[in-house]
Design a protein around this motif. Sequence first.
Motif, short mmCIF file in Angstrom:
data_model
loop_
_atom_site.label_atom_id
_atom_site.label_comp_id
_atom_site.label_asym_id
_atom_site.label_seq_id
_atom_site.Cartn_x
_atom_site.Cartn_y
_atom_site.Cartn_z
N MET A 219 0.82 -1.19 0.00
CA MET A 219 0.00 0.00 0.00
C MET A 219 0.86 1.25 0.00
SD MET A 219 -3.34 -1.05 2.28
CE MET A 219 -2.52 -1.98 3.54
N GLU A 220 2.12 1.12 0.41
CA GLU A 220 3.02 2.27 0.38
C GLU A 220 3.28 2.72 -1.06
OE1 GLU A 220 6.58 1.42 2.58
OE2 GLU A 220 5.44 0.73 4.30
N ILE A 221 3.35 1.76 -1.96
CA ILE A 221 3.57 2.11 -3.38
C ILE A 221 2.40 2.91 -3.91
CG2 ILE A 221 3.72 1.11 -5.71
CD1 ILE A 221 5.38 -1.15 -4.44
N VAL A 222 1.20 2.52 -3.54
CA VAL A 222 -0.01 3.20 -4.03
C VAL A 222 -0.07 4.63 -3.50
CG1 VAL A 222 -2.52 3.11 -4.12
CG2 VAL A 222 -1.20 0.99 -4.21
N ASP A 223 0.46 4.86 -2.32
CA ASP A 223 0.44 6.20 -1.73
C ASP A 223 1.48 7.14 -2.31
OD1 ASP A 223 -1.69 5.70 -0.08
OD2 ASP A 223 -0.46 5.16 1.64
N ASN A 224 2.44 6.61 -3.04
CA ASN A 224 3.52 7.44 -3.57
C ASN A 224 3.05 8.15 -4.84
OD1 ASN A 224 5.87 8.45 -4.77
ND2 ASN A 224 7.11 6.81 -3.91
N ALA A 225 2.98 9.46 -4.80
CA ALA A 225 2.49 10.26 -5.92
C ALA A 225 3.41 10.20 -7.13
CB ALA A 225 2.29 11.70 -5.49
N GLN A 226 4.65 9.82 -6.95
CA GLN A 226 5.62 9.80 -8.05
C GLN A 226 5.57 8.51 -8.85
OE1 GLN A 226 9.26 10.60 -5.99
NE2 GLN A 226 8.93 12.81 -6.01
N ILE A 227 4.81 7.54 -8.38
CA ILE A 227 4.72 6.25 -9.07
C ILE A 227 3.50 6.25 -9.99
CG2 ILE A 227 4.39 3.77 -8.73
CD1 ILE A 227 6.01 4.02 -6.16
N SER A 228 3.68 5.70 -11.17
CA SER A 228 2.60 5.70 -12.17
C SER A 228 1.45 4.77 -11.76
CB SER A 228 3.14 5.28 -13.53
OG SER A 228 3.54 3.92 -13.50
N THR A 229 0.28 5.05 -12.30
CA THR A 229 -0.92 4.26 -11.99
C THR A 229 -0.76 2.78 -12.34
OG1 THR A 229 -2.35 6.19 -12.15
CG2 THR A 229 -3.40 4.05 -12.41
N PRO A 230 -0.20 2.43 -13.49
CA PRO A 230 -0.05 0.99 -13.78
C PRO A 230 0.80 0.24 -12.74
CG PRO A 230 0.21 2.24 -15.80
CD PRO A 230 0.17 3.23 -14.67
N VAL A 231 1.84 0.89 -12.24
CA VAL A 231 2.67 0.27 -11.20
C VAL A 231 1.86 0.13 -9.92
CG1 VAL A 231 4.76 0.52 -9.80
CG2 VAL A 231 4.82 1.09 -12.24
N LYS A 232 1.08 1.14 -9.60
CA LYS A 232 0.23 1.08 -8.41
C LYS A 232 -0.79 -0.05 -8.53
CE LYS A 232 0.56 5.99 -7.31
NZ LYS A 232 -0.18 7.22 -7.08
N GLN A 233 -1.37 -0.19 -9.73
CA GLN A 233 -2.34 -1.27 -9.95
C GLN A 233 -1.67 -2.63 -9.76
OE1 GLN A 233 -3.52 0.40 -13.84
NE2 GLN A 233 -5.61 -0.06 -13.19
N THR B 261 0.92 -13.47 9.21
CA THR B 261 0.89 -13.40 10.67
C THR B 261 -0.26 -12.49 11.10
OG1 THR B 261 2.34 -11.47 10.80
CG2 THR B 261 3.40 -13.66 10.77
N ASP B 262 -0.67 -12.62 12.35
CA ASP B 262 -1.72 -11.74 12.87
C ASP B 262 -1.27 -10.28 12.78
OD1 ASP B 262 -3.49 -13.77 13.38
OD2 ASP B 262 -2.89 -13.99 15.48
N ASN B 263 0.01 -10.04 12.99
CA ASN B 263 0.53 -8.68 12.88
C ASN B 263 0.37 -8.14 11.46
OD1 ASN B 263 1.91 -6.33 13.86
ND2 ASN B 263 3.74 -7.05 12.81
N ASP B 264 0.71 -8.98 10.46
CA ASP B 264 0.53 -8.56 9.06
C ASP B 264 -0.93 -8.26 8.76
OD1 ASP B 264 3.23 -8.89 8.49
OD2 ASP B 264 2.97 -10.94 7.75
N LYS B 265 -1.82 -9.15 9.21
CA LYS B 265 -3.25 -8.95 8.98
C LYS B 265 -3.74 -7.66 9.62
CE LYS B 265 -4.47 -13.84 8.68
NZ LYS B 265 -5.26 -14.92 9.28
N GLN C 284 -2.01 -5.00 10.34
CA GLN C 284 -1.48 -3.85 9.61
C GLN C 284 -2.31 -3.57 8.36
OE1 GLN C 284 2.79 -5.10 9.42
NE2 GLN C 284 3.10 -2.93 9.86
N ILE C 285 -2.66 -4.62 7.63
CA ILE C 285 -3.47 -4.45 6.42
C ILE C 285 -4.85 -3.92 6.79
CG2 ILE C 285 -4.59 -5.66 4.51
CD1 ILE C 285 -2.12 -7.58 4.54
N LYS C 286 -5.48 -4.53 7.80
CA LYS C 286 -6.82 -4.10 8.23
C LYS C 286 -6.80 -2.63 8.66
CE LYS C 286 -8.22 -8.55 10.14
NZ LYS C 286 -8.54 -9.23 11.41
#
Length: 76
Positions: A1-15, A36-40, A42-44
């Motif tokens: 999700m960090e990649i998607v938040d980066n404004a400098q990265i193109s939409t296809p890469v985010k997708q 792991t529960d920790n990973d879950k 973080q995503i949630k």
Amino acid sequence: MEIVDNAQISTPVKQNALVQLKNTIKLKWRSTAPLTDNDKNQIKGAIVTAICRCNQDIKLIKIYREVLSIMVGYEY
């Protein structure tokens, strides 16, 4: 999700990053080698905020909805 938040990265890469997240959740959320529960947790904790941050990009929102739908299906 960090990649998607980066404004400098193109939409296809985010997708691609979101599709990878979706596939990881499908494969590992409830598998024999699960996230792991920790990973879950973080995503949630980050997914709703991430969806709000990309509110201008319908393509990203669509993939996020798919991810969220899969997670809810597994959890409930």
